[in-house]
Design an enzyme around this catalytic site. Structure first.
Site, mmCIF file in Angstrom:
data_model
loop_
_atom_site.group_PDB
_atom_site.id
_atom_site.type_symbol
_atom_site.label_atom_id
_atom_site.label_comp_id
_atom_site.label_asym_id
_atom_site.label_seq_id
_atom_site.Cartn_x
_atom_site.Cartn_y
_atom_site.Cartn_z
ATOM 1 N N CYS A 1 0.879 -1.230 -0.113
ATOM 2 C CA CYS A 1 -0.144 0.156 -0.008
ATOM 3 C C CYS A 1 0.902 1.317 0.059
ATOM 4 O O CYS A 1 0.467 2.156 -0.849
ATOM 5 C CB CYS A 1 -0.932 0.132 1.249
ATOM 6 S SG CYS A 1 -2.066 -1.313 1.190
ATOM 7 N N HIS B 1 -3.420 6.495 3.131
ATOM 8 C CA HIS B 1 -2.123 5.785 3.609
ATOM 9 C C HIS B 1 -0.957 6.488 3.632
ATOM 10 O O HIS B 1 0.050 6.418 3.250
ATOM 11 C CB HIS B 1 -2.125 4.504 3.086
ATOM 12 C CG HIS B 1 -1.643 3.362 4.130
ATOM 13 N ND1 HIS B 1 -1.764 2.219 3.743
ATOM 14 C CD2 HIS B 1 -0.624 3.503 5.219
ATOM 15 C CE1 HIS B 1 -1.249 1.424 4.751
ATOM 16 N NE2 HIS B 1 -0.441 2.357 5.654
#
Length: 490
Positions: A54, A105
């Site tokens: 991610c 993120h």
């Protein structure tokens, strides 16, 4: 004048495999809305995430840089994000109203990264759930907009109510609340609300960023019902894969490898497919509303995933490894108003990557691309009558630091060479004839010239790297892998 520019819609999902599109030939998965985007747009069949987890994947999207450029070559939380040029920042400077809904993120979690506004849901992140090691301002109770909203609907609700870990790729159960409260629906509901409250005098850049189909595998029951009785194909198992599981790793709910009980794996795979169809239908919901607002034909759309999900391929799960299920992703560009002269229905075979998103979207909007960008606009591969002769990269270097599994790989989409930096293990796959990577051909006599070629390519790629993986003549085994390169820690 700025309003004459197209709107730009970036849709990303988290952890969706490249092959989970019915238009790409998947025998089970139903993706009618994504199929329509591909049918009337351009599908890039050899799209990869060079550092398939991610954080580094999103760094590439935000900056347009290769992993060596943005400096995140593995997964490490709580490293500040400070980049001179970001995708939303460039759009904002060009007069766009910019908005992200869903997963970012980044760190700090509420870092705007150039957006005018962020409505945030990063999902369950271990580093911001630990009350004993982080400032209150970074705790999930403070930063997550979806959780605050959910608790207004369902007092006391939490992301852990289902008892499923965020990395439980082989355990599934249906969503327990009304479907409209699912995080997938929430992303679209908030994105629709942005259409209502945006500045109508400006074009918009909207990043609609879903957390699913990343685990927890929690589709609404109606979607799970679509797949529970389906004939789900068995995952491919290569001749190089583990043949037994003496440590019973496959019985762990968060296994990254191991032989999972068949019934459990089948249900998990069904739930994974169900989450994808759920997202697909919600994308269709947003497209309807975009048309109702009269903006569909004035919007350029790019759909992709940050990385894949192995989902049992070779008895492996999740991401970060160099195999197709982990590193290869769906990638679609659509231009409903036919502004860009794309060859509709085209399937592009050149290798594209996350770093290409920023220059592609800026190119589509007529916004200058910063010199800091390493990627290139994929539109040159899709333009009617021009793509066949477009200059493009001849290969891609990918990697991921991950302890003993730290790896580097190079591919042109037809062949792939893999090197594990801590053990020296090599693999070579002839993807053209072995797309599921069933046979490791690294020792095959007729492949030795190709193995030497790709090894030399990787030696050159790594020559200047601070870890010392290469001296320009050979690959050096056992150098300490880094998750973050030193130049972004300064």
């Amino acid at each position: 004048m700025s309003r004459k520019k197209p709107n730009v819609l970036l849709i990303t999902v988290d952890q969706m495999r490249y092959d989970c599109l019915s238009i790409a030939g998947h025998p089970v998965v139903e993706t009618p809305n994504l199929d329509e985007l591909a049918r009337t747009g351009v599908r890039y069949d050899r799209a990869y995430s060079a550092t398939p987890s991610c954080i580094p994947a999103r760094a590439a999207i935000f900056t347009g840089k290769s992993q060596a450029g943005h400096g995140r070559v593995g997964y490490q939380d709580r490293v500040p994000w400070n980049y001179d040029h970001t995708l939303p920042e460039e759009f904002a400077k060009a007069g766009y109203h910019t908005q992200c809904v869903g997963k970012m993120h980044v760190y700090p979690a509420r870092n705007l990264m150039g957006f005018h506004n962020v409505v945030l849901h990063d999902g369950y992140l271990h580093h911001n759930r630990n009350k004993h090691s982080i400032p209150v301002s970074e705790h999930y109770d403070e930063v997550d907009d979806y959780l605050q909203w959910l608790r207004r609907q369902e007092p006391g609700a939490d992301l852990t109510d289902l008892g499923l870990d965020c990395n439980a790729s082989a355990v599934a159960r249906p969503w327990h609340l009304p479907e409209k409260l699912h995080p997938t629906n929430w992303v679209v509901t908030e994105s629709i609300d942005f259409l209502r409250r945006r500045d109508p005098g400006k074009p918009f850049f909207l990043w609609m960023s879903f957390v699913r189909p990343h685990s927890p595998l929690d589709p609404p029951q109606a979607y799970l019902d679509m797949y529970e009785d389906a004939e789900i194909p068995h995952p491919p198992i290569g001749d190089w894969a583990m043949t037994n599981d003496p440590g019973l790793e496959g019985y762990s709910p968060t296994a990254s490898r191991g032989i999972v009980p068949k019934r459990r794996l089948k249900k998990a795979t069904a739930a994974y497919y169900a989450l994808i169809t759920h997202i697909d239908h919600q994308i269709g919901r947003f497209m309807q509303v975009l048309a109702e607002y009269g903006e569909l034909n004035d919007t350029v759309i790019l759909f992709t995933s940050d990385h894949g999900e192995l989902m049992g391929d070779h008895h492996l799960f999740r991401k970060s490894l160099p195999y197709e299920g982990s590193a290869r992703v769906p990638f679609i560009v659509n231009d409903p108003g036919n502004r860009l002269g794309l060859q509709r229905g085209k399937v592009v075979q050149e290798v594209v990557e996350m770093r290409d998103i920023m220059p592609t979207l800026l190119h589509a909007a007529g916004v200058p691309v910063p010199d800091s960008v390493d990627g290139d606009s994929v539109l040159k591969l899709a333009a009617r009558g021009e793509g066949q002769n477009a200059a493009w990269r001849t290969y891609l270097h990918g990697e991921h630091s991950q302890g003993n599994q730290s790896n580097h790989w190079v591919t042109d989409g037809k062949e792939k060479y893999v090197w594990f930096s801590q053990t020296g293990e090599e693999q070579f796959f002839l993807l053209g004839e072995d797309p599921q990577e069933l046979h490791n051909a690294v020792q095959d006599e007729d492949c030795q010239d190709r193995v030497r070629h790709w090894r030399s390519v990787l030696i050159k790629e790594l020559k200047e790297r601070e870890e010392g993986y290469s001296d320009g003549e050979r690959l050096i085994v056992g150098r300490k892998p880094l998750a973050v390169l030193s130049h972004i820690r300064a």
